[in-house]
Every structure is written in C-alpha cells, then in structure tokens.
Write an enzyme that holds these catalytic residues in place. Structure first.
Site, PDB file in Angstrom:
ATOM      1  N   ASP A   1       0.815  -1.216   0.000  1.00  0.00           N
ATOM      2  CA  ASP A   1       0.000   0.000   0.000  1.00  0.00           C
ATOM      3  C   ASP A   1       0.847   1.263   0.000  1.00  0.00           C
ATOM      4  OD1 ASP A   1      -2.201  -1.653   0.099  1.00  0.00           O
ATOM      5  OD2 ASP A   1      -2.462  -1.479   2.264  1.00  0.00           O
TER       6      ASP A   1
ATOM      7  N   ARG B   1      -0.738   1.069  16.946  1.00  0.00           N
ATOM      8  CA  ARG B   1      -1.187   2.199  16.127  1.00  0.00           C
ATOM      9  C   ARG B   1      -1.176   3.543  16.844  1.00  0.00           C
ATOM     10  NH1 ARG B   1       0.574  -0.958  12.684  1.00  0.00           N
ATOM     11  NH2 ARG B   1      -0.819  -1.911  11.156  1.00  0.00           N
TER      12      ARG B   1
ATOM     13  N   ASP C   1      -7.653   0.075  11.328  1.00  0.00           N
ATOM     14  CA  ASP C   1      -6.492   0.946  11.472  1.00  0.00           C
ATOM     15  C   ASP C   1      -6.773   2.388  11.077  1.00  0.00           C
ATOM     16  OD1 ASP C   1      -4.816  -0.888  12.602  1.00  0.00           O
ATOM     17  OD2 ASP C   1      -3.815  -1.456  10.748  1.00  0.00           O
TER      18      ASP C   1
ATOM     19  N   SER D   1      -2.056 -10.111   3.715  1.00  0.00           N
ATOM     20  CA  SER D   1      -1.440  -8.964   4.380  1.00  0.00           C
ATOM     21  C   SER D   1      -0.795  -9.415   5.684  1.00  0.00           C
ATOM     22  CB  SER D   1      -2.514  -7.905   4.655  1.00  0.00           C
ATOM     23  OG  SER D   1      -1.985  -6.834   5.395  1.00  0.00           O
TER      24      SER D   1
END
Length: 398
Positions: A17, A97, A126, A178
């Site tokens: 990404d 995060r 996320d 992923s």
C-alpha cells in the site's frame, strides 16, 4: 475551497500500500511527501526502507526506534489491564497504532506539514486508530486516506500499478495476504486466508513452529514481576524489549502463541485473522496467575470487567481518550502488590502455569488445607449458608 496541501507526512512501511502511495500522493496532490517509518520491532522489514522511500519519490524519511516506548508505555499497560479482545486477540496491531500515530503527529508538526496520510483501508480498524489519534493530538492537520480516494479497488490492482510505475514490491498474486509484524506479534489477514474454512499453511508462520515439530521435552521458565510489570527471566533482570524478544524465541520454538480467529471489526465486518504472539501468550498467562494470589476476590472480579472495556478502547483506537487514562489509574492501584515469580511450562503449543509465589500473597495454606487445621471452624459454615440461602429458601416455597 479547501487550502492547498504543500507537504504531507506519510506513515510508511514499505509494504504494498504505502510503496505506491508516495507516487500517488505526489501526482494527485502535487505536494512534497515526507515518509515516516516507526520501528516497533519489524526486524528485517526495515532493511532497505530508506533507499526505497527516497527512490520512489519521498523528499526525506524518518525512521524512529520506538521499541522501548512501545514495550513499557503501551504493551505493559495493556498487560497489566489484562485486556484481551473477544477473549482471544492480544491486540498486537491495535496497540501499536496509537504510538505510531503519536510520533507521526510530532514529525508532521516539526516539518510544518499541512497533512498526514496513512495506508489503512476503508474497511479496516487501522484507519480509525490512526485518525482518532491525529484528531486527539493535532486536530488542525488535514488527514489524507488514499484507500478512500483512489481508483484502485484491490491488491491485484495495486500490484499492477506498482509494476506500471516500476515501484519495487514484495507482494504477489500468488501470496497476497497482508502481514503486520512488530515486537509483540505477527498478524496474517486477507487473500488466501479469507475463507475461514481453509487451514493456514505451516510455511506461513515465522515466530512459531507447529506443535507437532516442537521439542519432545518441556521448557520451564521463571518470570519475575514488580507491580504487575515483568522485569526478569529465570532470575536475570532484563529490559522490556529483550524480555519480549527472548520469550518470542523460547515460546515460539515450543509452538506456543498461535491463534486463528474470526473477529468483529469496529466497522461491523467479520474478519478472519491468524496471529503469532508467543511472548504475549506467556506473559498474559503468568500475570494472570500472579494476580490470583495477590488480588482480593472483589478487586479481581471487578478488574475482569475493566479488562474487557480496556480491550475495547485499545481495539477501537481510543487510546488517547480520558476513560483510558482513568482506567489506568485504577489498574495501577490494583498492581501495587502484584509482585512475585511465576513458573511456566511450555510444551508442544501449550503454556501451563505450574507455580506462583509472592511476598504479598493472600493465599494461606493453613486455611486452604484439606487436612486438620486450627484456624477454620467448619461448623461456622452452617450459619453462613442459612443466611446466604434465605432468598433461595423463600423462592423454593412458592
């Protein structure tokens, strides 16, 4: 008309990404892009990241080592809370995060950037975790989320975009799942794992061996805690990062720490995730065992409810909300006497508690014994049961 963006700081991992986002942001916003990568324990994933970011169009890149802060101020807080999402998930991605986003904001302000950007999809958790932190710490920064804007609709299209523009990537159509790695865990989602009936292939795993391939003899460990935080391994004091890394190796080679779950994302989608969390699995079990002898019954039971709420806050990206800070105050007060040593047995995927001791233990062997004792008069139980059972007795007469 919104103000023109001159500079964006992009949370950059070098994965599929964010590898293509540098070019996409420059082309679509006509702005300078500064890359930022947080080292939260990705190991070899950081190799070559600087050269790759600059080669693909970033004006500069920050690579920040946040492992100590991650372990001490995030993982251990979550551990002391006993927070587990939906009974199984130890939240390795969730807890990283807010830390990554906090430093993201600091760099953006230092760079006098107009905006921050992230690579989270519009379907996942996320995006919420990043953006709630941005809003809490720097509400004036504009947030750019390419997955919610661009014309690319799948990882297959992303791979094609990367090849068209000669952007080096590691993802392929043959292996499109992923993966997210940090000090605490590795997660695997998407692609070949999207069918929840498919068993993951064993060659996918990195931190753990399968229980079938684990040693035929058990491994014993002693973990020392002070006020709820792990501080030693087999009697030797170690730093938080080294302790986690050591337990990942030891527990991993004993096949400990794998889970395969379907979880409920914040946005309402059910998602299948496979996780490796060897150190976390051991530390949670050991910490819980130590609390059973150092916390009184009412506090222990009440804290179980707090742990569930704390897990929801972490999972939902609400780390920087007032409630989490207030819960930390309560949790820290409960950990005052959670000091001692826990003995753990690791064997073919199993993590068993085989011993626990503390100078503040509330366990009284003289009371607990099934042998004759001089403390407890068993005849007293009759009066207690009569009082405790009054309501049941009344209902039984109806």
């Amino acid at each position: 008309m919104s103000k023109k963006i001159n500079k964006i700081v992009l949370a950059y991992s070098g994965g599929l990404d964010t590898s293509i986002m540098i070019k996409w942001l420059k082309d679509n916003y006509g702005c300078e892009v500064v890359a930022y990568a947080a080292d939260v324990g990705q190991a070899e994933e950081l190799k070559g990241l600087r050269q790759k970011a600059l080669k693909t169009g970033a004006s500069k890149i920050y690579i920040e080592d946040l492992r100590d802060e991650f372990a001490k101020d995030y993982l251990f807080k979550m551990l002391k809370a006993g927070a587990v999402y939906e009974a199984d998930y130890l939240m390795g991605t969730s807890i990283a995060r807010p830390l990554i986003a906090k430093r993201h904001v600091e760099i953006a302000l230092k760079e006098n950037a107009d905006a921050v950007a992230h690579g989270a999809t519009g379907k996942g958790n996320d995006q919420v975790r990043f953006e709630l932190t941005f809003k809490a710490l720097a509400p004036k920064l504009k947030i750019v989320a390419p997955w919610r804007e661009w014309e690319l609709k799948s990882r297959t299209e992303e791979i094609a975009y990367a090849r068209k523009h000669n952007i080096p990537i590691t993802s392929t159509k043959a292996k499109p799942y992923s993966m997210d790695r940090n000090l605490w865990h590795i997660s695997y989602e998407g692609g070949i794992l999207e069918d929840p009936y498919n068993e993951p292939k064993d060659d996918m795993f990195i931190l753990t061996v399968s229980p079938e391939k684990a040693p035929n003899r058990p491994t014993y460990l002693e973990i020392g805690f002070v006020k709820g935080e792990p501080v030693s391994l087999d009697g030797r004091k170690v730093s938080p990062v080294l302790l986690i890394e050591s337990l990942n190796r030891i527990a991993g080679r004993n096949g400990v720490g794998r889970i395969d779950i379907v979880e409920n994302r914040l946005v309402g989608i059910k998602s299948r995730g496979v996780y490796e969390t060897p150190a976390g699995t051991v530390l949670y079990a050991a910490h819980k065992a130590l609390e059973t002898i150092t916390l009184d019954k009412d506090t222990l039971h009440y804290k179980e409810g707090v742990a569930k709420r704390y897990a929801e806050l972490v999972y939902n990206g609400q780390w920087f909300c007032p409630l989490r800070r207030s819960l930390d105050a309560f949790i820290d007060s409960t950990q005052k006497y959670v000091t001692g040593t826990v003995r753990v047995k690791l064997y073919k995927g199993n993590c068993s508690i085989v011993g626990r001791k503390s100078p503040y233990s509330l366990y009284n062997p003289d009371l607990a014994t099934f042998e004759e004792d001089a403390i407890y008069d068993q005849a007293d139980a009759e009066g207690f049961i009569n009082l405790f059972g009054l309501q049941m007795k009344g209902m039984g007469k109806r």
